[in-house]
Enzyme design. Structure first.
Site, PDB file in Angstrom:
ATOM      1  N   HIS A 140      29.160   0.056  -0.681  1.00  0.00           N
ATOM      2  CA  HIS A 140      29.868   0.004   0.588  1.00  0.00           C
ATOM      3  C   HIS A 140      30.228  -1.444   0.960  1.00  0.00           C
ATOM      4  CE1 HIS A 140      31.239   0.848   4.533  1.00  0.00           C
ATOM      5  NE2 HIS A 140      30.099   0.904   5.173  1.00  0.00           N
TER       6      HIS A 140
ATOM      7  N   CYS B 171      33.351  -0.454   9.854  1.00  0.00           N
ATOM      8  CA  CYS B 171      33.282   0.202   8.545  1.00  0.00           C
ATOM      9  C   CYS B 171      34.544   1.002   8.206  1.00  0.00           C
ATOM     10  CB  CYS B 171      32.047   1.089   8.461  1.00  0.00           C
ATOM     11  SG  CYS B 171      30.524   0.127   8.440  1.00  0.00           S
TER      12      CYS B 171
END
Lengths: 387, 387
Positions: free
Chosen positions: A333, A89
């Site tokens: 995201h 991430c």
């Protein structure tokens, strides 16, 4: 940094379910947006090198091999060095960190970084196949291991679900002011608390969504920055810290050690500290994560993240606005794009360009990602002030 | 480079079918080998940053997300920046390129680069699922698109299958002298020419194998290099060039434009040219590729690669020994490890450490990868001479 690196262009496409766009389309459009944001204009031939941040190859490309050739095909940039970076991430911001180092080293005067991820074209089980089966995380996925940290924090510090819900309420409200946000609806605390359970203490509205998106930054060396803009934003510090995935090897579940270390590196490189930061874009993959990050980034004492957020300090009109873009929670995201887009938001904030969600008089911003099983963190400090 | 970067340690595990080792084992062992090669010793705490080159996540890890956390878990290095780089078959050397830039930028005094790939644990169709379905290469895989270039070269320049077979004969012979080589048997030209067809003009022995392997380099800044070794090998130049995957957009199929450009960058940064190179580790994914590379790297004229190799110039006792390690053809091609291992071989050659396959009096070496549909190339020039 000894040789300063400027952001001279920042652009992205609206995040969301972008079924009408392919991976290449998203990259090409983000690059075009960033170019159009360069005040004095820029030609493709000015670009000396590029980095591509994409976490999942098969979701975007039907192949694990991504490589720099995808960025070349999508943008028309060719005959230059192009590297693909993946760091879970933190993929997008770590691509920026590598690009900034190359500019600093004098290997490129102008560097382009694109982060892009296509996450909605395939069903969720296809996505899960790309992240699960990790012996070192005992098969757990993100909601479960962040929930472990949240439960421990609740037990140790009395952090509450109500305090976590404040993050969702704030970031959804910010998202409604951001034209790039995946979600454009508000939520109230009651809805967050009553939402279907995902992994205790998280309900649906405690979790960030799966999103398509792409974002792009144009970096320039101090030698050439002024030919592109009179208002550069300087990359003052970068940091990254990594520990093993294996959660059984952590000292406790009360802090994300990588965040503390990455922030320390970035602050030191910048010659700045938490008190100098005016606006923050940080990794609220779950509502609790934002509370934890506030502590680990040095904005409040350990254990006080819940109270700090509940005090309103991090709202748009608070002392330290956090995630004015809506954050991962509302803006979305799309993994490789997230970190790059966070820096886009900071650049626009520091240049006073975001209208309704503008943080007044901001000169310094901090970007933060937290990745894997809280195993990797990447932090970037940007400022209109050069030194 | 303005701020010089040295290789102070180089180590790898024997390539091959390493069913007894997992991905983490391979990384850990390669790191340990590189550390044990550092003349004056090195501690884990000396390492400021690391890079991991791995191309395929699911083959090695059952997950596409690799991230720097894998290297952390495998080596024990933690609390430092760790980036995963993927750049198709140039993954390993591009990780080195990014690491060298960070050292040059002053962001790390000591940087570790590990390249690793696990390719034999799963059946070939699992592997193919990770590389195929690429609309821009019309579903073709590597043998087919390199074969297109080979056929065009044969037509235009009269290059023959016999000349290509020379590459297999030479590199298998070299491989028998290399303790790290996947294959340790010789082949004769007749066997190469009579082998089962893969994709015309390539038979089985024209193709590099699928291999497990890992390799590691320890880089150091000029400020600290002498605390690790009295015999550093300097990273004099790096280059990378990338074009789109789409083969229909190439001007012709007679040269790999990325190789020409990447070599030009690396030579310019090094202040050296092809005539200064004493030993080469280059990307012989297919026998023909080695002929093509010799031209594109500037070692012979365009169209003369076949004659050049057939002349014996590139044998161990020739004027310009090429792939003394056995190359991808015999030593093997564990994708993320390949470029790192090529630089290991050059470092050992320049330090006069390889025994039977030693190239006498070599001071400068060139490493080369060619990736994707001939879309990405990465070149590294190393030398015992600093400037």
């Amino acid at each position: 940094m000894s040789d300063d690196v400027a952001v001279v262009g920042a652009g992205m496409i609206p995040f969301g379910e972008r079924f009408e766009l392919g991976y290449y389309d998203m990259i090409g459009r983000a690059y075009k947006e960033a170019k159009s944001h360069v005040d004095h204009g820029i030609d493709d031939s000015d670009v000396d090198a590029a980095w591509l941040g994409t976490a999942y190859g098969t979701l975007s490309n039907d192949a694990e091999i991504v490589s720099g050739a995808r960025l070349s095909g999508a943008t028309g940039l060719k005959g230059i060095p192009i590297t693909r970076v993946e760091n879970a991430c933190a993929t997008g911001s770590d691509a920026v960190r590598n690009a900034a180092a190359a500019v600093q080293a004098g290997q490129a005067d102008v560097a382009v970084v694109v982060g892009a991820e296509k996450m909605r074209d395939k069903p969720t089980d296809e996505f899960m196949k790309t992240v699960t089966n990790r012996p070192t995380t005992r098969g757990m996925t993100a909601p479960a291991f962040f929930a472990m940290y949240a439960q421990r924090h609740m037990q140790e510090y009395g952090t509450t679900r109500e305090q976590m819900a404040e993050v969702a309420v704030k970031n959804h409200a910010n998202g409604t002011k951001c034209e790039y946000s995946h979600f454009d609806f508000e939520v109230d605390a009651e809805s967050v608390l009553d939402a279907p359970r995902v992994s205790y203490p998280f309900g649906l509205y405690d979790c960030s969504p799966q999103t398509d998106g792409a974002a792009c930054l144009v970096l320039a060396s101090e030698d050439v920055a002024d030919s592109y803009t009179d208002d550069p934003v300087w990359v003052r510090g970068t940091g990254n810290s990594t520990v093993p995935y294996d959660m059984t090897k952590r000292d406790d579940y009360l802090e994300a050690e990588p965040t503390i270390e990455a922030a320390s590196q970035a602050y030191e490189m910048a010659g700045l500290g938490p008190d100098d930061v005016d606006v923050v874009e940080q990794h609220d993959c779950f509502t609790f994560t934002e509370l934890l990050n506030m502590e680990d980034l040095g904005f409040c004492e350990k254990g006080e993240g819940g109270e700090f957020v509940a005090s309103g300090a991090t709202r748009l009109d608070g002392d330290l606005p956090v995630n004015p873009s809506g954050g991962l929670k509302a803006k979305g995201h799309p993994i490789g794009a997230t970190g790059v887009a966070q820096i886009c938001e900071l650049v626009w904030q520091l240049r006073n360009e975001v209208g309704e969600r503008q943080v007044p008089d901001a000169t310094t911003g901090l970007q933060h990602n937290l990745a894997g099983s809280l195993a990797v963190s990447n932090v970037t400090v940007v400022s209109t002030e050069r030194d």
